[in-house]
Scaffold this active site. Structure first.
Site, PDB file in Angstrom:
ATOM      1  N   ARG A 122       0.817  -1.240   0.000  1.00  0.00           N
ATOM      2  CA  ARG A 122       0.000   0.000   0.000  1.00  0.00           C
ATOM      3  C   ARG A 122       0.838   1.271   0.000  1.00  0.00           C
ATOM      4  O   ARG A 122       0.385   2.335   0.385  1.00  0.00           O
ATOM      5  CB  ARG A 122      -0.969   0.025   1.185  1.00  0.00           C
ATOM      6  CG  ARG A 122      -1.961  -1.118   1.162  1.00  0.00           C
ATOM      7  CD  ARG A 122      -3.240  -0.761   1.874  1.00  0.00           C
ATOM      8  NE  ARG A 122      -4.211  -1.820   1.706  1.00  0.00           N
ATOM      9  CZ  ARG A 122      -4.326  -2.870   2.515  1.00  0.00           C
ATOM     10  NH1 ARG A 122      -3.517  -2.988   3.556  1.00  0.00           N
ATOM     11  NH2 ARG A 122      -5.218  -3.770   2.279  1.00  0.00           N
ATOM     12  N   LYS A 144       3.811  11.673 -11.120  1.00  0.00           N
ATOM     13  CA  LYS A 144       2.986  10.847 -12.007  1.00  0.00           C
ATOM     14  C   LYS A 144       3.721   9.530 -12.216  1.00  0.00           C
ATOM     15  O   LYS A 144       4.858   9.521 -12.697  1.00  0.00           O
ATOM     16  CB  LYS A 144       2.791  11.527 -13.359  1.00  0.00           C
ATOM     17  CG  LYS A 144       1.698  12.569 -13.374  1.00  0.00           C
ATOM     18  CD  LYS A 144       1.416  13.021 -14.803  1.00  0.00           C
ATOM     19  CE  LYS A 144       0.353  14.091 -14.850  1.00  0.00           C
ATOM     20  NZ  LYS A 144       0.183  14.652 -16.211  1.00  0.00           N
ATOM     21  N   GLU A 186      11.722  18.682 -24.160  1.00  0.00           N
ATOM     22  CA  GLU A 186      10.962  19.011 -22.943  1.00  0.00           C
ATOM     23  C   GLU A 186      11.552  20.249 -22.249  1.00  0.00           C
ATOM     24  O   GLU A 186      10.840  20.991 -21.591  1.00  0.00           O
ATOM     25  CB  GLU A 186      10.932  17.829 -21.969  1.00  0.00           C
ATOM     26  CG  GLU A 186      10.221  16.584 -22.495  1.00  0.00           C
ATOM     27  CD  GLU A 186       8.688  16.627 -22.350  1.00  0.00           C
ATOM     28  OE1 GLU A 186       8.132  17.654 -21.934  1.00  0.00           O
ATOM     29  OE2 GLU A 186       8.059  15.600 -22.681  1.00  0.00           O
ATOM     30  N   LYS A 228       8.656  23.187 -13.336  1.00  0.00           N
ATOM     31  CA  LYS A 228       7.730  22.062 -13.140  1.00  0.00           C
ATOM     32  C   LYS A 228       7.254  22.016 -11.689  1.00  0.00           C
ATOM     33  O   LYS A 228       6.063  21.832 -11.421  1.00  0.00           O
ATOM     34  CB  LYS A 228       8.388  20.740 -13.531  1.00  0.00           C
ATOM     35  CG  LYS A 228       7.451  19.574 -13.278  1.00  0.00           C
ATOM     36  CD  LYS A 228       7.593  18.435 -14.210  1.00  0.00           C
ATOM     37  CE  LYS A 228       6.423  17.465 -13.986  1.00  0.00           C
ATOM     38  NZ  LYS A 228       6.522  16.260 -14.768  1.00  0.00           N
ATOM     39  N   GLU A 238      -3.454  17.655 -11.550  1.00  0.00           N
ATOM     40  CA  GLU A 238      -3.871  18.123 -12.884  1.00  0.00           C
ATOM     41  C   GLU A 238      -5.372  18.387 -13.000  1.00  0.00           C
ATOM     42  O   GLU A 238      -6.060  17.828 -13.844  1.00  0.00           O
ATOM     43  CB  GLU A 238      -3.409  17.123 -13.953  1.00  0.00           C
ATOM     44  CG  GLU A 238      -3.390  17.773 -15.343  1.00  0.00           C
ATOM     45  CD  GLU A 238      -2.654  16.960 -16.398  1.00  0.00           C
ATOM     46  OE1 GLU A 238      -1.532  16.496 -16.126  1.00  0.00           O
ATOM     47  OE2 GLU A 238      -3.199  16.819 -17.494  1.00  0.00           O
ATOM     48  N   ARG A 242      -1.672  22.313 -14.310  1.00  0.00           N
ATOM     49  CA  ARG A 242      -0.651  21.313 -14.645  1.00  0.00           C
ATOM     50  C   ARG A 242      -0.720  20.920 -16.122  1.00  0.00           C
ATOM     51  O   ARG A 242       0.279  20.499 -16.709  1.00  0.00           O
ATOM     52  CB  ARG A 242      -0.786  20.073 -13.741  1.00  0.00           C
ATOM     53  CG  ARG A 242       0.353  19.086 -13.965  1.00  0.00           C
ATOM     54  CD  ARG A 242       0.483  18.052 -12.854  1.00  0.00           C
ATOM     55  NE  ARG A 242       1.563  17.132 -13.182  1.00  0.00           N
ATOM     56  CZ  ARG A 242       2.167  16.327 -12.323  1.00  0.00           C
ATOM     57  NH1 ARG A 242       1.789  16.310 -11.065  1.00  0.00           N
ATOM     58  NH2 ARG A 242       3.139  15.516 -12.705  1.00  0.00           N
ATOM     59  N   ASN A 246       1.591  20.088 -20.816  1.00  0.00           N
ATOM     60  CA  ASN A 246       1.300  19.306 -22.023  1.00  0.00           C
ATOM     61  C   ASN A 246       1.397  20.138 -23.298  1.00  0.00           C
ATOM     62  O   ASN A 246       0.893  19.722 -24.340  1.00  0.00           O
ATOM     63  CB  ASN A 246      -0.096  18.681 -21.918  1.00  0.00           C
ATOM     64  CG  ASN A 246      -0.164  17.646 -20.819  1.00  0.00           C
ATOM     65  OD1 ASN A 246       0.827  16.977 -20.531  1.00  0.00           O
ATOM     66  ND2 ASN A 246      -1.310  17.529 -20.171  1.00  0.00           N
ATOM     67  N   HIS A 249       1.788  18.459 -26.645  1.00  0.00           N
ATOM     68  CA  HIS A 249       1.542  17.028 -26.461  1.00  0.00           C
ATOM     69  C   HIS A 249       0.314  16.507 -27.209  1.00  0.00           C
ATOM     70  O   HIS A 249       0.243  15.315 -27.484  1.00  0.00           O
ATOM     71  CB  HIS A 249       1.432  16.696 -24.964  1.00  0.00           C
ATOM     72  CG  HIS A 249       2.768  16.629 -24.276  1.00  0.00           C
ATOM     73  ND1 HIS A 249       3.608  17.726 -24.178  1.00  0.00           N
ATOM     74  CD2 HIS A 249       3.429  15.605 -23.674  1.00  0.00           C
ATOM     75  CE1 HIS A 249       4.709  17.364 -23.521  1.00  0.00           C
ATOM     76  NE2 HIS A 249       4.625  16.090 -23.215  1.00  0.00           N
ATOM     77  N   HIS A 253       1.091  13.294 -29.245  1.00  0.00           N
ATOM     78  CA  HIS A 253       0.495  11.975 -29.013  1.00  0.00           C
ATOM     79  C   HIS A 253      -0.108  11.419 -30.294  1.00  0.00           C
ATOM     80  O   HIS A 253      -0.023  10.216 -30.542  1.00  0.00           O
ATOM     81  CB  HIS A 253      -0.549  12.043 -27.893  1.00  0.00           C
ATOM     82  CG  HIS A 253       0.087  12.233 -26.546  1.00  0.00           C
ATOM     83  ND1 HIS A 253      -0.596  12.715 -25.448  1.00  0.00           N
ATOM     84  CD2 HIS A 253       1.348  12.020 -26.116  1.00  0.00           C
ATOM     85  CE1 HIS A 253       0.233  12.780 -24.409  1.00  0.00           C
ATOM     86  NE2 HIS A 253       1.415  12.372 -24.799  1.00  0.00           N
ATOM     87  N   HIS A 267       9.516  10.380 -27.998  1.00  0.00           N
ATOM     88  CA  HIS A 267       8.532  11.265 -27.363  1.00  0.00           C
ATOM     89  C   HIS A 267       8.974  12.740 -27.388  1.00  0.00           C
ATOM     90  O   HIS A 267       8.220  13.625 -27.799  1.00  0.00           O
ATOM     91  CB  HIS A 267       8.262  10.806 -25.927  1.00  0.00           C
ATOM     92  CG  HIS A 267       7.332  11.714 -25.194  1.00  0.00           C
ATOM     93  ND1 HIS A 267       5.996  11.811 -25.493  1.00  0.00           N
ATOM     94  CD2 HIS A 267       7.557  12.614 -24.196  1.00  0.00           C
ATOM     95  CE1 HIS A 267       5.430  12.710 -24.709  1.00  0.00           C
ATOM     96  NE2 HIS A 267       6.357  13.215 -23.915  1.00  0.00           N
TER      97      HIS A 267
END
Ligand code: GLY
Length: 371
Positions: A122, A144, A186, A228, A238, A242, A246, A249, A253, A267
């Protein structure tokens, strides 16, 4: 030369330490966090071959033992089979609630190991030691974690903040030029989304940084991480701001999906091309000046980066098909595509108010240049 960015998230606060040769000092850095002198390391075979003995020596210098599991390199590792292998290995090694798991690798390892730590017993603490530029400036910071599902990338995961991040900028010296520049996609994103002065700085300094200037690397990583951290502290899960991270992005994507998440487009390369397209779209919507997309593209080109759709090898789908793929992106909310657009360099914002015909026109023109 070292810099520390503190991420002030109440009980989940942590430091991101940025500097050369941190792996050699890892034992000293980690010791205050440990309840016993033992850690479990998740890494990949490429990083293990290059750097695992240095990590072992850095820990041993403070009497800390380590056991390591090296997973296959590459995006395919970020799925259930290698994830359950990693979790079961951690249980076999009797990692306890008070122990620390170390994620030693790029974004794939950081995301997978962070998610393993989030669910093991946990939740156990973990430390990120990111070895790629992309992981140092983006994926290792902000909590994330997760893996890919057959239905899409990063669809299974949890927010789980690391207990510390050690970004060793000397380790970046073993990256290929392509990997380094993909990570730079990035870095440049941060200037474009929220700090025009940082973008000016990158225009002046990024070529020397790419050549290996260590002080410039530390500065670029620290400024990126600070931006960041500021955004994550405002909006950890987010719900709003946040999403600014992106920038580029939504296009990225779609292009990654269209190229099968293959070697044709990394990426960070997709992010760079996506940022150029987001600025082009912003200019056509009258949000920013026409000089802005030209300046973005000129900088990417000067860095020797992929900038246009013409730089992606092989066939691409039509503009209509790319827009269709965008509609399946997880950033779609209530059926509306969400874009990050810009009022200028360093001034991005989130919007769902983007006419589809304008997106289509930008892609049609970009595809035409390939012909
Ligand atoms: N990579 C985007 C984020 O961490 O939110």
């Amino acid at each position: 030369m070292e810099k520390i960015v503190h991420v002030p998230l109440d009980t989940r606060a942590y430091d991101v330490v940025i500097g050369p040769d941190l792996v050699a000092e890892v034992g000293k850095r980690l010791a205050p966090l440990l309840t016993r002198p033992k850690v479990a390391v998740l890494t990949d075979e490429t990083v293990a071959a290059l750097h695992l003995e240095a990590l072992r020596a850095g820990l041993a210098a403070e009497g800390i033992e380590m056991e390591a599991l090296a997973l296959p390199p590459g995006e395919a590792t970020k799925g259930w089979p290698q994830f359950s292998r990693a979790v079961e290995w951690l249980l076999e090694k009797k990692v306890e609630r008070g122990d620390i798991v170390i994620a030693f690798g790029g974004g794939v390892i950081g995301d997978l190991a962070g998610f393993a730590a989030a669910v093991l017993r946990r939740g156990v603490r973990f430390v990120q030691i990111p070895t790629s530029l992309l992981a140092q400036v983006d994926s290792s910071v902000g909590g994330k974690t997760g893996i890919n599902a057959p239905q899409g990338k990063n669809l299974i995961g949890a927010f789980h903040q690391p207990a510390m991040v050690l970004a060793d900028t000397a380790i970046l010296g073993t990256l290929t030029k392509r990997d380094f520049l993909a990570g730079y996609g990035e870095v440049v994103k941060y200037g474009l989304l929220g700090d025009a002065e940082f973008f000016d700085w990158l225009e002046a300094n990024a070529p020397a940084m790419a050549e290996g200037d260590m002080a410039l690397r530390v500065e670029a990583v620290a400024r990126s991480v600070q931006m960041k951290a500021d955004i994550v502290v405002r909006d950890e899960t987010e719900q709003g701001d946040r999403a600014l991270l992106n920038l580029g992005h939504t296009f990225c994507h779609a292009l990654e999906a269209a190229t099968g998440y293959s070697d044709r487009l990394m990426h960070g390369e997709g992010v760079a091309i996506g940022c150029a397209l987001a600025f082009e779209l912003s200019a056509r919507l009258g949000l920013c000046s026409q000089e802005d997309p030209s300046r973005v593209r000129a900088h990417l080109k000067a860095m020797g980066m992929k900038t246009d759709l013409a730089d992606i090898p092989g066939d691409l789908p039509t503009a209509e098909e790319l827009v269709e793929v965008m509609g399946q992106d997880k950033k779609v909310v209530d059926g509306q595509l969400r874009f990050i657009l810009a009022r200028g360099i360093g001034d991005a914002f989130v919007t769902s108010d983007v006419p589809e015909d304008k997106v289509l026109a930008v892609l049609q023109d970009a595809l035409r240049q390939r012909a």
